[in-house]
Design an enzyme around this catalytic site. Structure first.
Site, mmCIF file in Angstrom:
data_model
loop_
_atom_site.group_PDB
_atom_site.id
_atom_site.type_symbol
_atom_site.label_atom_id
_atom_site.label_comp_id
_atom_site.label_asym_id
_atom_site.label_seq_id
_atom_site.Cartn_x
_atom_site.Cartn_y
_atom_site.Cartn_z
ATOM 1 N N ASP A 2 0.845 -1.199 0.000
ATOM 2 C CA ASP A 2 0.000 0.000 0.000
ATOM 3 C C ASP A 2 0.882 1.251 0.000
ATOM 4 O OD1 ASP A 2 0.851 -0.052 2.616
ATOM 5 O OD2 ASP A 2 -1.143 0.084 3.521
ATOM 6 N N SER A 3 2.214 1.059 0.115
ATOM 7 C CA SER A 3 3.149 2.166 -0.112
ATOM 8 C C SER A 3 2.960 2.722 -1.529
ATOM 9 C CB SER A 3 4.598 1.704 0.085
ATOM 10 O OG SER A 3 4.857 0.561 -0.710
ATOM 11 N N ASP A 44 -0.891 -6.447 -0.601
ATOM 12 C CA ASP A 44 -0.906 -5.819 0.729
ATOM 13 C C ASP A 44 -2.323 -5.348 1.054
ATOM 14 O OD1 ASP A 44 0.183 -4.860 3.053
ATOM 15 O OD2 ASP A 44 1.073 -3.066 2.140
ATOM 16 N N GLU A 85 9.413 -4.442 10.495
ATOM 17 C CA GLU A 85 9.815 -3.154 9.923
ATOM 18 C C GLU A 85 10.450 -2.258 10.982
ATOM 19 O OE1 GLU A 85 6.839 -1.226 7.523
ATOM 20 O OE2 GLU A 85 7.980 0.642 7.398
ATOM 21 N N LYS A 116 -0.588 -9.793 2.673
ATOM 22 C CA LYS A 116 0.077 -9.322 3.896
ATOM 23 C C LYS A 116 -0.873 -8.399 4.625
ATOM 24 C CE LYS A 116 3.242 -5.825 3.850
ATOM 25 N NZ LYS A 116 2.612 -4.854 4.774
ATOM 26 N N GLU A 156 -1.154 -5.829 8.340
ATOM 27 C CA GLU A 156 -0.458 -5.241 9.475
ATOM 28 C C GLU A 156 -1.160 -5.596 10.772
ATOM 29 O OE1 GLU A 156 0.153 -1.021 9.059
ATOM 30 O OE2 GLU A 156 1.146 -1.249 7.108
HETATM 31 O O1 KIV Z 1 3.279 -1.089 1.625
HETATM 32 C C1 KIV Z 1 4.445 -1.469 1.742
HETATM 33 O O2 KIV Z 1 5.277 -1.372 0.846
HETATM 34 C C2 KIV Z 1 4.808 -2.026 3.005
HETATM 35 C C3 KIV Z 1 6.246 -1.872 3.389
HETATM 36 C C4 KIV Z 1 6.480 -0.496 3.890
HETATM 37 C C5 KIV Z 1 6.626 -2.856 4.396
HETATM 38 O O3 KIV Z 1 3.993 -2.515 3.726
#
Ligand code: KIV
Length: 320
Positions: A48-49, A87, A186, A117, A119
């Protein structure tokens, strides 16, 4: 991993057992996912970055599930033979286990992702269990978790105090128990991250979590120097290291027009592939992350962590 061969969970677990570092990079579009696959990367994260580095938001929070699916579909088209992790963005899993499974299924069915993934620790363990029960690989994410950064005082390095280390290791064990296929840590020093990696059976990868974890993740736009707003201490831009090689590559070709028209190897895509190959090579040989890309910990603070009951337990585990 050999080019053209897609990683699977058995191989990921074998890499953990044999100490072969896993290479992981983010990608949000077809061209750069293609460059990553050409460079022989093991895994791609459609993070989500992407909301920040690709879509231009100031944080990851505004990204929607629909946008993540578009980004993941593009990455999949560019890297058909690479293990891709989708993500789960903020809002896609908080409300219920059912919501989490529904959105994880979207990553797999609509974008052909191999895993998701999410969080969080104990608070998401029932989500992890539900996703795993649905037959989808779920990777946890602990330490600095950007989606909830404001609730623990912003973007801060984690695991430097006993309380932070012990709660992170407890949360990690809870995720493993819930059926997580892997864990991402992280922003923490090498030593506590290494303790966590050695305490878990599942692969523990790191982004800014030092040199003692089972593999490394970086953000594509940091590796290529393609994001203007911010670059964290742990992120290495590989372009300066490969620019001479790129220049030599161009110089070897008298007919640059042909190199451009027929081989399409005269521009940014080739430069990106060279930079990514360098990253992959440095992770595999243990050169990255060197000390200058790891968060330091004061010797006095480390001594306090070493007195943790989990530190002792880890030492016992590794000596048996
Ligand atoms: O969204 C992403 O790229 C991430 C990384 C910052 C770990 O979750």
């Amino acid at each position: 991993m050999k080019r053209g061969h897609k990683l699977n969970l058995l191989e990921l677990n074998r890499m953990k057992r044999t100490g072969e570092p896993v290479t992981w990079i983010t990608a949000y579009d077809a061209p750069l996912a293609h460059a990553a696959e050409q460079a022989g990367i093991d895994m791609i994260l459609v993070g989500d970055s992407g909301g920040m580095v690709q879509l231009g938001h100031k944080s990851t929070n505004p990204v929607t599930m629909d946008e993540m699916i578009v980004l993941a579909q593009s990455a999949r088209r560019g890297a058909p033979a690479t293990f891709i992790v989708g993500d789960m963005p903020q809002g896609s899993f908080e409300v219920s286990d059912e919501d989490a499974v529904r959105n994880a299924v979207r990553f797999v069915k609509d974008a052909a992702c191999d895993a998701v993934k999410l969080e969080g620790g104990r608070r998401v363990s029932s989500r992890v269990r539900a996703i795993a029960d649905a037959g989808i690989l779920a990777i946890g994410h602990l330490g600095l978790t950007p989606q909830s950064a404001t609730s623990f005082g912003g973007y801060r390095v984690q695991c430097k105090t006993l309380e932070s280390f012990e709660s992170t290791i407890e949360e990690s064990l809870a995720l493993e128990e819930a059926g997580a296929a892997g864990l991402l840590l992280e922003a923490m020093p090498s030593e506590p991250a290494g303790q966590i990696a050695r305490s878990l059976r599942i692969p523990v990868l790191g982004i800014g979590a030092g040199s003692q974890v089972d593999g490394q993740l970086l953000i594509m736009h940091d590796v290529l120097g393609f994001y203007a707003d911010f670059r964290p201490l742990f992120a290495k831009c590989y372009v300066p290291q490969v620019i001479d090689r790129f220049r030599d590559h161009l110089a070897r070709h008298a007919d640059l027009r042909r190199l451009g028209r027929e081989e399409r190897a005269d521009g940014l895509l080739t430069l990106a592939r060279l930079a990514l190959e360098e990253y992959v090579g440095e992770v595999r040989s243990g050169l990255f992350p060197g000390e200058e890309y790891c968060y330091p910990i004061e010797p006095g603070d480390l001594e306090i962590l070493e007195r943790s009951k989990y530190w002792v337990k880890t030492r016992e585990l590794t000596s048996t």
